[in-house]
Every structure is written in structure tokens, then in C-alpha cells.
Motif scaffolding. Sequence first.
Motif, PDB file in Angstrom:
ATOM      1  N   MET A   1       0.833  -1.202   0.000  1.00 48.49           N
ATOM      2  CA  MET A   1       0.000   0.000   0.000  1.00 48.49           C
ATOM      3  C   MET A   1       0.868   1.252   0.000  1.00 48.49           C
ATOM      4  SD  MET A   1      -3.345  -0.739   2.331  1.00 48.49           S
ATOM      5  CE  MET A   1      -2.447  -0.806   3.858  1.00 48.49           C
ATOM      6  N   SER A   2       0.250   2.348  -0.395  1.00 52.46           N
ATOM      7  CA  SER A   2       0.915   3.649  -0.414  1.00 52.46           C
ATOM      8  C   SER A   2      -0.025   4.708   0.135  1.00 52.46           C
ATOM      9  CB  SER A   2       1.332   4.043  -1.839  1.00 52.46           C
ATOM     10  OG  SER A   2       2.288   3.157  -2.376  1.00 52.46           O
ATOM     11  N   LEU A   3       0.567   5.782   0.662  1.00 47.83           N
ATOM     12  CA  LEU A   3      -0.189   6.984   0.971  1.00 47.83           C
ATOM     13  C   LEU A   3      -0.014   7.926  -0.217  1.00 47.83           C
ATOM     14  CD1 LEU A   3      -0.602   8.926   4.226  1.00 47.83           C
ATOM     15  CD2 LEU A   3       0.195  10.170   2.235  1.00 47.83           C
TER      16      LEU A   3
ATOM     17  N   ASP B   1       5.356   4.977  -0.182  1.00 47.90           N
ATOM     18  CA  ASP B   1       5.120   3.555   0.051  1.00 47.90           C
ATOM     19  C   ASP B   1       5.168   3.237   1.545  1.00 47.90           C
ATOM     20  OD1 ASP B   1       4.912   3.167  -2.656  1.00 47.90           O
ATOM     21  OD2 ASP B   1       6.980   2.460  -2.913  1.00 47.90           O
ATOM     22  N   LEU B   2       4.262   2.356   1.971  1.00 45.41           N
ATOM     23  CA  LEU B   2       4.147   1.994   3.379  1.00 45.41           C
ATOM     24  C   LEU B   2       4.806   0.639   3.615  1.00 45.41           C
ATOM     25  CD1 LEU B   2       0.451   3.065   4.105  1.00 45.41           C
ATOM     26  CD2 LEU B   2       2.554   4.413   4.266  1.00 45.41           C
ATOM     27  N   SER B   3       5.896   0.645   4.363  1.00 49.73           N
ATOM     28  CA  SER B   3       6.625  -0.590   4.655  1.00 49.73           C
ATOM     29  C   SER B   3       6.613  -0.929   6.140  1.00 49.73           C
ATOM     30  CB  SER B   3       8.081  -0.471   4.179  1.00 49.73           C
ATOM     31  OG  SER B   3       8.714   0.646   4.780  1.00 49.73           O
ATOM     32  N   VAL B   4       5.926  -0.118   6.950  1.00 50.46           N
ATOM     33  CA  VAL B   4       5.789  -0.371   8.382  1.00 50.46           C
ATOM     34  C   VAL B   4       4.310  -0.329   8.742  1.00 50.46           C
ATOM     35  CG1 VAL B   4       8.056   0.587   8.943  1.00 50.46           C
ATOM     36  CG2 VAL B   4       6.046   2.078   8.975  1.00 50.46           C
ATOM     37  N   HIS B   5       3.952  -1.018   9.818  1.00 50.25           N
ATOM     38  CA  HIS B   5       2.568  -0.999  10.298  1.00 50.25           C
ATOM     39  C   HIS B   5       2.320   0.306  11.061  1.00 50.25           C
ATOM     40  CE1 HIS B   5       2.381  -5.204   9.179  1.00 50.25           C
ATOM     41  NE2 HIS B   5       3.447  -5.446   9.910  1.00 50.25           N
ATOM     42  N   LEU B   6       1.188   0.944  10.771  1.00 51.21           N
ATOM     43  CA  LEU B   6       0.894   2.263  11.333  1.00 51.21           C
ATOM     44  C   LEU B   6      -0.410   2.242  12.122  1.00 51.21           C
ATOM     45  CD1 LEU B   6       1.744   4.523   8.237  1.00 51.21           C
ATOM     46  CD2 LEU B   6       3.148   4.162  10.278  1.00 51.21           C
ATOM     47  N   ARG B   7      -0.308   2.443  13.440  1.00 56.23           N
ATOM     48  CA  ARG B   7      -1.518   2.631  14.259  1.00 56.23           C
ATOM     49  C   ARG B   7      -1.949   4.090  14.260  1.00 56.23           C
ATOM     50  NH1 ARG B   7       0.455  -2.006  16.989  1.00 56.23           N
ATOM     51  NH2 ARG B   7      -1.263  -3.468  17.399  1.00 56.23           N
TER      52      ARG B   7
END
Length: 464
Positions: A118-120, A171-177
Motif C-alpha cells: 500500500m501507499s499513501l 510507500d508503506l513498509s511499516v505498520h501504522l496505528r
Amino acid sequence: MVLIMAALLSMVVTLLAAPAAAAADCRTSCGLNDFSYPFGIGPGCSLQGFNLTCDAKKRLLLGSPNVTVDYTILASGSVSALAVYVAQTVQMGSGAGTFSTLWEGPGTPFAISGAANMSLFVLGCGVTATLLDRGGTGAVVGNCSVVCAGDEVMRRLPDGLCVGLGCCPIDLSVHLRAFTLNISRAGDGVSRDKLSFLVAGRDKYTFRTSDLEHDIDVDMVPPARLDWAIPDQPDCRRAMDDRVTYACVSNQSECRNSPIGGYTCHCSRGFSGNPYVVDGCTPDQVYGSSQPKENCPTMCGNVSVPFPFGTELGCFARINLYLTCNPGSSPAILQMTEHLVVTDISINEGVLRIQKLSDPGDFLGDRSTTLYSFSEESGMLKWAVDNSTCKEAMLNKNEYRCVSARSDCVDVTDDKTSNHVGYRCKCSSGFQGNPYLQDGCTGKFLIYVYLMIRKKYTLFPFSW
């Protein structure tokens, strides 16, 4: 008839069964969204942190702050995830050089997946965006810059081009709360006060320059994948030490450490259902057959019913693939539920074509959706014959469903979330038929025989 199907399904514990501790009248649907424990609506119907709200528009909202859920939430399968909308439009204010906005997840059990490609996406003009992890280390996740040209140039941009002209991805390579998005103006070129961002699969969002003119509408953007886990213990070892709060309560269930922290529950191999419910995991082969019995009905009205689907005991491979042939109309109709009709079953494509008789408010009603998923094409469901991956299934030859010698295994994923659903079978290239039947895939060869006397080719077709 549909009542026969309901009676048959009641013989097994379905995925949507309520937990023993929940009230008998706990809801299991909201609009077109189904859900099962540990999720629930109302007191006593969910685990702490998994509370849902069904609003007046039949939208399913999760947690506080609320996020809108756009997908069935079922506590089964190999992936514990759901689809939610993460999108926002902000105004920087005239002359403002910097701006920050904060997004928080719906609670500690949830995190935007860093393992789902996924990406932002940042939409705007003349800004640089920096994404910070606010639910973990506080580190910089990534940044990107976006510029705009004149209106004439922007109008000519092809759809889907997100490379820094009106749109840029992080790009999202870490889990984000939770995350903070810091915005700063860049350069002296074309600039806009309005800026939008959204989180979606890298290949799911198609940027159009018209998106710059409007506020982000969650009904028009793809959802993001939100992973979830039981958060009260850091891993399975600690969780199993406290049997009072241990969530994997079904027999034949097992615990797995979650990459976002905490743990998730799964039914053991050979079982399926809801591991968070007492006796929620049931044997895969209950009322199922590895091969159909003799004289199974293969038609219902004008619709062909090939194995692994079936309309009688001994004619379907899994209880999830049982369909009802309703002779009450002419011609007879093939039904999944009281409100849902099957108009075609494709073995080769792995899809059901469906039609609604009415809109009862929920999509599949009380039917288990373990082996089904939404397709990108309207009026179509993807299906699998088992919830294992191909790699897992081929290691267990006794349960492997691709029984024809000339067949291949195909992993099935959900078009909305890319979650794994299971696997299906298809005949190998050059062959056709039913891969779920012994010797079900057959091929045709064309033999060219050169006849010296007539000095030309004669074509003899044959098959085996």
C-alpha cells in the motif's frame, strides 16, 4: 428449497455463530457488511476494542475515532484484516508555509498494514509531504513532493500517472496505528491551498487531475487494509499462560503471533469456522464429499451445477458450496440465499454470477462466506474450494481437491483487499473439463496426415 438449505446449515456451527458469552440477539450484519465475533454491535457482543456501530445509512463504523468499514469482517481464514477508508482533504490556509494533520486508528487492535503493498497518495500542488509513524517509533516513514503545471498541461495528463505531477506516493513498509503527515510549501510554482491524501493499494488507486478540484469522497476511492490482532498480550506464549483472557476458545484452534503485535486465532488444519467462539471450528468434511455420488443433479432450471457445487447431500465438496434448487418457479432457480440467485457457475474462471431478488439489508444473510469473496466486476463472486494456499494444499494429498491428472492449482485472493481466500483448480493449458473430478480434464489433438498419393493434408480429429 431455501428452508432446506437453512436446516442443513444449522446442523453445523457456522462462521457467523455468536459467542457463548454474547447475547442471543447480537447482530451479525449491517447493510451489505457481515461480521462475526470478536466484532459485534452492542454490549456483550464483542471483545473489548472490537465494538462496531451501524449508522442510519447502513454504514459500518469501527472504534473511536470511527473509521468506515467497507468489507465483510469474518474471524476466519489465514489473514486477520479488514478494509477501511483512510482519506482526508485539508486546507492549508492562504499564505501558510507548513501544515500538519494527524490520523489515528480505531483502537489498539488495529494497524494499517505495512505488508500489503500500500501507499499513501498525496494530491496537491507545490508541496512536500513527510509521513511520520506516531503509533510506534516516531520515525520518518517516507516523503514525496508534488508540483503542478498550467491547466492546459494538467488536463492532458493520462489517468493513473502518480509521479509527482499533481500526485505523489509514499510507500508503506511499516505498520501504522497512527501517523502524522507534515506538509510544507515548496518552490514558487503553481500552488493550491487544498490538499488531499488517501491510503490504498499501490495498484488500486487511479489518479485523475480532476481529483485535485474536489474534496476526497470515500465512496470514490479504494479502501486500505487494516490488520487486526488480540492486543492484551504481546504474543501467543504470554496469551496461553492466561487462560482466563485467552481468545482462542474453540477446540481445534491455534494461536499465531501477529506482525503488528498481539496474536490471532485460527482453526487448525482440517477445520474451518470461528476460533473465537466455543466449538466454532468444525471439520472441513462435515456433509462434504471428495467425489460426487452417482446421479447427482447437474442442472437447476437453465443453470448447470458442476461439482464441487451441488444441490443434494453427497453432491458437493464442502458445506459452503451447497446450493438450493428452488422448483417453485418455472424454470427452477438456483439460490445461495433467500434473496440471492446464481445465474452461472464458472469452473474455469472460478466465479459465480449472481442476481439479487431483493435487498434484505445484508448480502449473504446467515450463510458462511468462508470460501467467497467480492470480485471487481459487479454481479460476480469469486470462490475457492478450500481456504488453504496452493502450497499448503499440495502437501496434503488426501485432502487436495485438484484430483484430475491434468489440472493446476490457483490461489484465490480478494479483489478489494488482496487478502488470501483459498485455492481453486483449473484444467492445465490445452485441456478442458472439470479438474475436481477424477480424469475430469480432457484434451483434443489435431493430427495432420500427409497423404503422398493425393499430395495434400487430411485432418483427423480425435480425443482422449
